[in-house]
Design an enzyme around this catalytic site. Sequence first.
Site, PDB file in Angstrom:
ATOM      1  N   ASN A  10      66.067  14.640  84.727  1.00  0.00           N
ATOM      2  CA  ASN A  10      64.665  15.022  84.501  1.00  0.00           C
ATOM      3  C   ASN A  10      64.047  13.979  83.572  1.00  0.00           C
ATOM      4  O   ASN A  10      64.302  13.990  82.372  1.00  0.00           O
ATOM      5  CB  ASN A  10      64.619  16.426  83.869  1.00  0.00           C
ATOM      6  CG  ASN A  10      63.208  16.847  83.520  1.00  0.00           C
ATOM      7  OD1 ASN A  10      62.236  16.241  83.971  1.00  0.00           O
ATOM      8  ND2 ASN A  10      63.088  17.885  82.705  1.00  0.00           N
ATOM      9  N   LYS A  12      61.089  13.716  82.660  1.00  0.00           N
ATOM     10  CA  LYS A  12      59.950  14.278  81.908  1.00  0.00           C
ATOM     11  C   LYS A  12      58.762  13.301  81.970  1.00  0.00           C
ATOM     12  O   LYS A  12      58.603  12.602  82.965  1.00  0.00           O
ATOM     13  CB  LYS A  12      60.362  14.600  80.470  1.00  0.00           C
ATOM     14  CG  LYS A  12      61.668  15.363  80.393  1.00  0.00           C
ATOM     15  CD  LYS A  12      61.906  15.999  79.060  1.00  0.00           C
ATOM     16  CE  LYS A  12      63.318  16.521  78.996  1.00  0.00           C
ATOM     17  NZ  LYS A  12      63.516  17.521  77.977  1.00  0.00           N
ATOM     18  N   HIS A  94      60.793  24.907  84.047  1.00  0.00           N
ATOM     19  CA  HIS A  94      61.431  24.202  82.928  1.00  0.00           C
ATOM     20  C   HIS A  94      60.934  24.789  81.606  1.00  0.00           C
ATOM     21  O   HIS A  94      59.773  25.204  81.505  1.00  0.00           O
ATOM     22  CB  HIS A  94      61.113  22.703  83.006  1.00  0.00           C
ATOM     23  CG  HIS A  94      61.930  21.900  82.046  1.00  0.00           C
ATOM     24  ND1 HIS A  94      61.570  21.756  80.725  1.00  0.00           N
ATOM     25  CD2 HIS A  94      63.101  21.238  82.204  1.00  0.00           C
ATOM     26  CE1 HIS A  94      62.492  21.021  80.109  1.00  0.00           C
ATOM     27  NE2 HIS A  94      63.427  20.696  80.982  1.00  0.00           N
ATOM     28  N   GLU A  96      59.912  23.487  79.013  1.00  0.00           N
ATOM     29  CA  GLU A  96      58.676  22.886  78.487  1.00  0.00           C
ATOM     30  C   GLU A  96      57.448  23.444  79.208  1.00  0.00           C
ATOM     31  O   GLU A  96      56.386  23.608  78.610  1.00  0.00           O
ATOM     32  CB  GLU A  96      58.769  21.354  78.571  1.00  0.00           C
ATOM     33  CG  GLU A  96      59.741  20.826  77.525  1.00  0.00           C
ATOM     34  CD  GLU A  96      60.567  19.635  77.941  1.00  0.00           C
ATOM     35  OE1 GLU A  96      60.173  18.910  78.867  1.00  0.00           O
ATOM     36  OE2 GLU A  96      61.636  19.431  77.328  1.00  0.00           O
ATOM     37  N   GLU A 164      69.448  26.506  81.201  1.00  0.00           N
ATOM     38  CA  GLU A 164      69.174  25.549  80.126  1.00  0.00           C
ATOM     39  C   GLU A 164      68.783  26.309  78.860  1.00  0.00           C
ATOM     40  O   GLU A 164      67.605  26.672  78.686  1.00  0.00           O
ATOM     41  CB  GLU A 164      68.010  24.644  80.529  1.00  0.00           C
ATOM     42  CG  GLU A 164      68.270  23.836  81.781  1.00  0.00           C
ATOM     43  CD  GLU A 164      67.387  22.601  81.806  1.00  0.00           C
ATOM     44  OE1 GLU A 164      67.934  21.504  81.688  1.00  0.00           O
ATOM     45  OE2 GLU A 164      66.163  22.734  81.893  1.00  0.00           O
ATOM     46  N   GLY A 170      67.026  18.696  74.378  1.00  0.00           N
ATOM     47  CA  GLY A 170      66.453  17.614  73.580  1.00  0.00           C
ATOM     48  C   GLY A 170      66.800  17.687  72.105  1.00  0.00           C
ATOM     49  O   GLY A 170      66.189  17.006  71.286  1.00  0.00           O
ATOM     50  N   SER A 210      71.113  18.741  76.379  1.00  0.00           N
ATOM     51  CA  SER A 210      71.814  17.676  75.655  1.00  0.00           C
ATOM     52  C   SER A 210      73.143  17.273  76.304  1.00  0.00           C
ATOM     53  O   SER A 210      74.130  17.018  75.619  1.00  0.00           O
ATOM     54  CB  SER A 210      72.013  18.072  74.183  1.00  0.00           C
ATOM     55  OG  SER A 210      70.741  18.238  73.560  1.00  0.00           O
TER      56      SER A 210
HETATM   57  C1  PEP Z   1      65.997  18.900  80.325  1.00  0.00           C
HETATM   58  O1  PEP Z   1      64.955  18.290  80.187  1.00  0.00           O
HETATM   59  O2  PEP Z   1      66.107  19.693  81.270  1.00  0.00           O
HETATM   60  C2  PEP Z   1      67.082  18.673  79.381  1.00  0.00           C
HETATM   61  C3  PEP Z   1      68.168  19.386  79.494  1.00  0.00           C
HETATM   62  O3  PEP Z   1      66.882  17.720  78.405  1.00  0.00           O
HETATM   63  P1  PEP Z   1      68.010  17.040  77.455  1.00  0.00           P
HETATM   64  O4  PEP Z   1      69.160  16.667  78.365  1.00  0.00           O
HETATM   65  O5  PEP Z   1      67.342  15.878  76.863  1.00  0.00           O
HETATM   66  O6  PEP Z   1      68.431  18.084  76.485  1.00  0.00           O
END
Ligand code: PEP
Length: 247
Positions: A10, A12, A94, A96, A164, A170, A210
């Site tokens: 992703n 973003k 997601h 976000e 997630e 993040g 992460s």
């Molecule tokens: C994501 O954006 O779905 C995500 C898991 O980000 P990160 O791997 O940076 O934690």
Amino acid sequence: MVRKFFVGGNWKMNGTKKEIDEIVAFLKAGPLDPNVEVVVGVPSIYLTYAKSILPSTIHVSAQNSYKVPKGAFTGEISPAMLLDNGIPYVILGHSERRNVFGENDELIAEKVAHALEAGLKVIACIGEKLEEREAGNTEAVVFRQTKAIADKIKSWDNVVLAYEPVWAIGTGKTATPQQAQEVHDKLRAWFSANVSPAVAESLQIIYGGSVTAGNAKELAKEKDIDGFLVGGASLKPDFVQIVNAKQ
Ligand code: PEP
């Protein structure tokens, strides 16, 4: 049944054409495990550019789409528009979108239902916030988010479910393999009881939060973790090692 390992990147709201060229270069150099389904989630303005330079074995995904095919919805794009441009996937729900843009379970479920009806494949995201985990509500939250989608869709065939935990996205704070496995296992049990044992068995449930080249192998050993959704690390050559975590 053997569920295919699925790794989504992703991106973003990141990337310029030059940076996308660099990402595509390390993806092409790989080598990527041919048994893994690899999808990259690209900002909408770069979807067709990324598609035009990626190998056809790597699929491109949008990061959002609206719940109707067209109309007076300034700033939105629809599943029909994505398909018209040869984009087969969309990431929906997601954290976000949920927490920065205020999308609720109902809207996300409507978007998932419409995207599937239009013919897209959907990476549907769910996950609890830190305070929800600390209050012992992880299961209640992920079941509620999943049920909202289940109530609106006819089939899970074209869905990949991404668990997630919001506290791990993040933040550099990954769920341990045991923490992630526990939730994936409970989700599968929920599907068995509330959708069907067949869907519980076949649905790819991937973990996001992460994931790095350093922790992917351990997470990938867990029996109910069928892949990853990767944010930050999907912009770096480390992504190749994450794709190959099962090797
Ligand atoms: C994501 O954006 O779905 C995500 C898991 O980000 P990160 O791997 O940076 O934690």
